[in-house]
Write a protein that holds these residues in place. Structure first.
Motif, PDB file in Angstrom:
ATOM      1  N   PRO A  25       1.905  -8.624   7.006  1.00  0.00           N
ATOM      2  CA  PRO A  25       1.389  -7.255   6.950  1.00  0.00           C
ATOM      3  C   PRO A  25       1.703  -6.526   5.641  1.00  0.00           C
ATOM      4  O   PRO A  25       1.037  -5.543   5.316  1.00  0.00           O
ATOM      5  CB  PRO A  25       2.047  -6.565   8.143  1.00  0.00           C
ATOM      6  CG  PRO A  25       3.187  -7.426   8.530  1.00  0.00           C
ATOM      7  CD  PRO A  25       2.870  -8.818   8.072  1.00  0.00           C
ATOM      8  N   GLU A  26       2.672  -7.014   4.889  1.00  0.00           N
ATOM      9  CA  GLU A  26       2.966  -6.396   3.597  1.00  0.00           C
ATOM     10  C   GLU A  26       1.973  -6.824   2.515  1.00  0.00           C
ATOM     11  O   GLU A  26       1.864  -6.163   1.485  1.00  0.00           O
ATOM     12  CB  GLU A  26       4.388  -6.735   3.160  1.00  0.00           C
ATOM     13  CG  GLU A  26       5.436  -6.097   4.045  1.00  0.00           C
ATOM     14  CD  GLU A  26       6.845  -6.367   3.570  1.00  0.00           C
ATOM     15  OE1 GLU A  26       7.029  -6.779   2.396  1.00  0.00           O
ATOM     16  OE2 GLU A  26       7.768  -6.164   4.366  1.00  0.00           O
ATOM     17  N   LEU A  27       1.265  -7.914   2.755  1.00  0.00           N
ATOM     18  CA  LEU A  27       0.325  -8.447   1.764  1.00  0.00           C
ATOM     19  C   LEU A  27      -1.124  -8.431   2.201  1.00  0.00           C
ATOM     20  O   LEU A  27      -2.030  -8.385   1.355  1.00  0.00           O
ATOM     21  CB  LEU A  27       0.702  -9.896   1.411  1.00  0.00           C
ATOM     22  CG  LEU A  27       2.097 -10.133   0.866  1.00  0.00           C
ATOM     23  CD1 LEU A  27       2.327 -11.630   0.685  1.00  0.00           C
ATOM     24  CD2 LEU A  27       2.299  -9.393  -0.438  1.00  0.00           C
ATOM     25  N   PRO A  30      -4.762  -5.911   8.254  1.00  0.00           N
ATOM     26  CA  PRO A  30      -4.480  -6.329   9.631  1.00  0.00           C
ATOM     27  C   PRO A  30      -5.448  -7.369  10.205  1.00  0.00           C
ATOM     28  O   PRO A  30      -5.063  -8.182  11.038  1.00  0.00           O
ATOM     29  CB  PRO A  30      -4.576  -5.025  10.433  1.00  0.00           C
ATOM     30  CG  PRO A  30      -4.291  -3.954   9.437  1.00  0.00           C
ATOM     31  CD  PRO A  30      -4.842  -4.461   8.129  1.00  0.00           C
ATOM     32  N   ASP A  31      -6.697  -7.373   9.753  1.00  0.00           N
ATOM     33  CA  ASP A  31      -7.672  -8.320  10.294  1.00  0.00           C
ATOM     34  C   ASP A  31      -7.678  -9.664   9.573  1.00  0.00           C
ATOM     35  O   ASP A  31      -8.309 -10.612  10.022  1.00  0.00           O
ATOM     36  CB  ASP A  31      -9.072  -7.716  10.255  1.00  0.00           C
ATOM     37  CG  ASP A  31      -9.513  -7.331   8.855  1.00  0.00           C
ATOM     38  OD1 ASP A  31      -8.647  -6.962   8.039  1.00  0.00           O
ATOM     39  OD2 ASP A  31     -10.721  -7.378   8.577  1.00  0.00           O
ATOM     40  N   ARG A  32      -6.980  -9.780   8.466  1.00  0.00           N
ATOM     41  CA  ARG A  32      -6.937 -11.034   7.693  1.00  0.00           C
ATOM     42  C   ARG A  32      -6.117 -12.085   8.432  1.00  0.00           C
ATOM     43  O   ARG A  32      -5.056 -11.793   8.970  1.00  0.00           O
ATOM     44  CB  ARG A  32      -6.318 -10.763   6.320  1.00  0.00           C
ATOM     45  CG  ARG A  32      -6.048 -11.990   5.465  1.00  0.00           C
ATOM     46  CD  ARG A  32      -7.287 -12.397   4.695  1.00  0.00           C
ATOM     47  NE  ARG A  32      -7.110 -13.659   4.026  1.00  0.00           N
ATOM     48  CZ  ARG A  32      -6.633 -13.831   2.798  1.00  0.00           C
ATOM     49  NH1 ARG A  32      -6.266 -12.787   2.085  1.00  0.00           N
ATOM     50  NH2 ARG A  32      -6.535 -15.023   2.276  1.00  0.00           N
ATOM     51  N   ARG A  33      -6.577 -13.317   8.460  1.00  0.00           N
ATOM     52  CA  ARG A  33      -5.841 -14.414   9.067  1.00  0.00           C
ATOM     53  C   ARG A  33      -5.740 -15.570   8.089  1.00  0.00           C
ATOM     54  O   ARG A  33      -6.739 -16.067   7.589  1.00  0.00           O
ATOM     55  CB  ARG A  33      -6.518 -14.904  10.350  1.00  0.00           C
ATOM     56  CG  ARG A  33      -6.500 -13.900  11.479  1.00  0.00           C
ATOM     57  CD  ARG A  33      -5.093 -13.619  11.969  1.00  0.00           C
ATOM     58  NE  ARG A  33      -5.060 -12.646  13.026  1.00  0.00           N
ATOM     59  CZ  ARG A  33      -4.855 -11.345  12.867  1.00  0.00           C
ATOM     60  NH1 ARG A  33      -4.694 -10.849  11.650  1.00  0.00           N
ATOM     61  NH2 ARG A  33      -4.827 -10.544  13.898  1.00  0.00           N
ATOM     62  N   GLY A  54       7.479 -12.193  12.321  1.00  0.00           N
ATOM     63  CA  GLY A  54       6.456 -11.298  12.845  1.00  0.00           C
ATOM     64  C   GLY A  54       5.072 -11.563  12.286  1.00  0.00           C
ATOM     65  O   GLY A  54       4.202 -10.704  12.345  1.00  0.00           O
ATOM     66  N   PHE A  55       4.856 -12.768  11.749  1.00  0.00           N
ATOM     67  CA  PHE A  55       3.587 -13.103  11.104  1.00  0.00           C
ATOM     68  C   PHE A  55       2.580 -13.782  12.044  1.00  0.00           C
ATOM     69  O   PHE A  55       1.377 -13.669  11.825  1.00  0.00           O
ATOM     70  CB  PHE A  55       3.804 -14.039   9.915  1.00  0.00           C
ATOM     71  CG  PHE A  55       4.580 -13.454   8.764  1.00  0.00           C
ATOM     72  CD1 PHE A  55       4.945 -12.117   8.714  1.00  0.00           C
ATOM     73  CD2 PHE A  55       4.949 -14.266   7.710  1.00  0.00           C
ATOM     74  CE1 PHE A  55       5.652 -11.600   7.640  1.00  0.00           C
ATOM     75  CE2 PHE A  55       5.658 -13.762   6.627  1.00  0.00           C
ATOM     76  CZ  PHE A  55       6.009 -12.429   6.591  1.00  0.00           C
TER      77      PHE A  55
END
Length: 70
Positions: A25-27, A30-33, A54-55
């Motif tokens: 989430p730092e990079l 939110p929708d990126r996988r 938490g990834f």
């Protein structure tokens, strides 16, 4: 399962049967996988590594990798 999908664990050359979908989430938005591939042996250890941070977002069979994650 595609024969060219290989486990992402260091030194493993087994065919990947799982896709671990994750994002940092730092990079990433939110929708990126991002995708790590895993054989049956390494599914749990790779998943644990991502979960502790938490990834990890989802785990799916390798033949069900979402198109937008490839």
């Amino acid at each position: 399962m595609s024969a060219d999908l290989v486990c992402s664990a260091k030194g493993c050359r087994q065919a990947a049967t799982w896709a671990l979908l994750w994002n940092n989430p730092e990079l990433h938005t939110p929708d990126r996988r991002k995708v790590w591939l895993a054989c049956d042996t390494h599914r749990e250890t790779l998943g644990d590594f991502l979960s502790v941070r938490g990834f990890l977002k989802d785990t799916v069979p390798s033949d069900e990798i979402p198109r937008d994650s490839r």
